[in-house]
Design a protein around this motif. Structure first.
Motif, PDB file in Angstrom:
ATOM      1  N   ASN B  27       0.832  -1.198   0.000  1.00 27.63           N
ATOM      2  CA  ASN B  27       0.000   0.000   0.000  1.00 27.63           C
ATOM      3  C   ASN B  27       0.873   1.256   0.000  1.00 27.63           C
ATOM      4  O   ASN B  27       1.559   1.553   0.977  1.00 27.63           O
ATOM      5  CB  ASN B  27      -0.901  -0.017   1.240  1.00 27.63           C
ATOM      6  CG  ASN B  27      -1.957   1.070   1.237  1.00 27.63           C
ATOM      7  OD1 ASN B  27      -1.820   2.069   0.528  1.00 27.63           O
ATOM      8  ND2 ASN B  27      -2.996   0.884   2.020  1.00 27.63           N
ATOM      9  N   SER B  28       0.835   2.014  -1.075  1.00 19.74           N
ATOM     10  CA  SER B  28       1.685   3.209  -1.186  1.00 19.74           C
ATOM     11  C   SER B  28       1.218   4.338  -0.264  1.00 19.74           C
ATOM     12  O   SER B  28       1.913   5.348  -0.128  1.00 19.74           O
ATOM     13  CB  SER B  28       1.718   3.692  -2.631  1.00 19.74           C
ATOM     14  OG  SER B  28       0.404   3.965  -3.080  1.00 19.74           O
ATOM     15  N   MET B  29       0.055   4.181   0.359  1.00 22.61           N
ATOM     16  CA  MET B  29      -0.441   5.195   1.287  1.00 22.61           C
ATOM     17  C   MET B  29       0.187   5.058   2.679  1.00 22.61           C
ATOM     18  O   MET B  29       0.057   5.952   3.508  1.00 22.61           O
ATOM     19  CB  MET B  29      -1.963   5.102   1.418  1.00 22.61           C
ATOM     20  CG  MET B  29      -2.710   5.399   0.139  1.00 22.61           C
ATOM     21  SD  MET B  29      -2.406   7.074  -0.447  1.00 22.61           S
ATOM     22  CE  MET B  29      -3.252   8.015   0.810  1.00 22.61           C
ATOM     23  N   PHE B  30       0.829   3.948   2.951  1.00 16.70           N
ATOM     24  CA  PHE B  30       1.468   3.777   4.258  1.00 16.70           C
ATOM     25  C   PHE B  30       2.542   4.842   4.440  1.00 16.70           C
ATOM     26  O   PHE B  30       3.361   5.064   3.544  1.00 16.70           O
ATOM     27  CB  PHE B  30       2.093   2.396   4.399  1.00 16.70           C
ATOM     28  CG  PHE B  30       1.124   1.273   4.559  1.00 16.70           C
ATOM     29  CD1 PHE B  30       1.424   0.010   4.087  1.00 16.70           C
ATOM     30  CD2 PHE B  30      -0.093   1.447   5.206  1.00 16.70           C
ATOM     31  CE1 PHE B  30       0.531  -1.050   4.231  1.00 16.70           C
ATOM     32  CE2 PHE B  30      -0.993   0.403   5.357  1.00 16.70           C
ATOM     33  CZ  PHE B  30      -0.678  -0.846   4.867  1.00 16.70           C
ATOM     34  N   ASP B  31       2.543   5.487   5.613  1.00 18.03           N
ATOM     35  CA  ASP B  31       3.510   6.555   5.829  1.00 18.03           C
ATOM     36  C   ASP B  31       4.267   6.417   7.139  1.00 18.03           C
ATOM     37  O   ASP B  31       5.063   7.288   7.499  1.00 18.03           O
ATOM     38  CB  ASP B  31       2.811   7.919   5.774  1.00 18.03           C
ATOM     39  CG  ASP B  31       1.822   8.117   6.916  1.00 18.03           C
ATOM     40  OD1 ASP B  31       1.465   9.267   7.190  1.00 18.03           O
ATOM     41  OD2 ASP B  31       1.419   7.112   7.532  1.00 18.03           O
ATOM     42  N   TYR B  32       4.026   5.356   7.867  1.00 20.29           N
ATOM     43  CA  TYR B  32       4.673   5.188   9.165  1.00 20.29           C
ATOM     44  C   TYR B  32       4.871   3.699   9.384  1.00 20.29           C
ATOM     45  O   TYR B  32       3.940   2.915   9.191  1.00 20.29           O
ATOM     46  CB  TYR B  32       3.774   5.779  10.254  1.00 20.29           C
ATOM     47  CG  TYR B  32       4.370   5.851  11.637  1.00 20.29           C
ATOM     48  CD1 TYR B  32       3.639   5.439  12.749  1.00 20.29           C
ATOM     49  CD2 TYR B  32       5.639   6.368  11.855  1.00 20.29           C
ATOM     50  CE1 TYR B  32       4.164   5.520  14.024  1.00 20.29           C
ATOM     51  CE2 TYR B  32       6.168   6.450  13.129  1.00 20.29           C
ATOM     52  CZ  TYR B  32       5.424   6.030  14.212  1.00 20.29           C
ATOM     53  OH  TYR B  32       5.940   6.118  15.481  1.00 20.29           O
TER      54      TYR B  32
END
Lengths: 117, 112
Positions: B27-32
């Motif tokens: 998932n490219s939306m993961f940020d942490y």
């Protein structure tokens, strides 16, 4: 205590009975999570609470599973009519609300081991 | 679908050498991203984290590397100690959801 507290630590029940698992998060933590770890498996997300509301219940395996949180603190996970496949370690975690990078780490309790005979 | 994958279920390393644990996500939306360590009969304990604005974070013997283009992160433990023997989980989160997705874990055994 200072950490996340879960009870009971161990529960053995007969198939078809209802069980309640309790989680007491770290004081002041607004987010509360329930995960499940079945034998040999990873951590499976069940539900999370922000305050008393549950924006995401997508991980609950069936309608036999429910959870509530009252007063923005203690949470109870209830499993009705337990089945043998419900046997697992149920882990609760809490965190402060994420406010940007490097915040929001989860603090886990020691888990409640459920065995359904 | 498994959004966070740890493809190596186990790893054995000699004491004093480097341990490298890998994790891939879709998932490219993961940020942490976070790493947790778990001993038997205990809850997971937090080790180290990294946000998507960085590519490296270091804390003592533990370093996490993030390669966003490859959607890959790794945990390096140097030097490895017998007390590091545990199951290691990586986890990822999208700040928009506050939901943490965990991998299936890698069991690390450090041999004395």
């Amino acid at each position: 205590g200072a950490g996340v507290s879960q009870s009971p630590s161990n529960k053995v029940t007969e198939k078809g009975k209802d069980v309640e698992l309790r989680c007491d998060p770290i004081s002041g933590h607004t987010a509360l999570y329930w995960y499940r770890q079945s034998l040999g498996q990873g951590l499976e997300f069940l539900i999370y609470f922000q305050g008393n509301s549950a924006p995401d219940k997508s991980g609950l395996p069936s309608d036999r599973f429910s959870a509530e949180r009252t007063g923005g603190s203690v949470s109870t996970l209830t499993i009705q009519r337990t089945q043998q496949e419900d046997s697992a370690v149920y882990l609760c975690a809490s965190s402060l609300a994420r406010q940007g990078p490097n915040t929001g780490e989860l603090f886990f309790g020691e888990g409640s081991r459920l065995t359904v005979l | 679908d498994q959004q966070v994958k740890q493809n190596s279920p186990s790893l054995s390393v000699q004491e004093g050498r480097i341990s490298i644990l890998n994790c891939d996500y879709t998932n490219s939306m993961f940020d942490y991203f976070l790493w947790y360590k778990k001993y038997p009969a205990e809850g997971p304990t937090f080790l180290i984290s990294i946000s998507s604005i960085k590519d490296k974070n270091e804390d003592g013997r533990f370093t996490v590397f993030l390669n966003k283009s490859a959607k890959h992160l790794s945990l390096h433990i140097v030097p490895s100690q017998p007390g590091d023997s545990a199951v290691y989980f990586c986890a990822a989160s999208d700040i928009g959801t506050y939901k943490y997705i965990f991998g299936t874990g890698t069991r690390l055994k450090v041999l004395a």
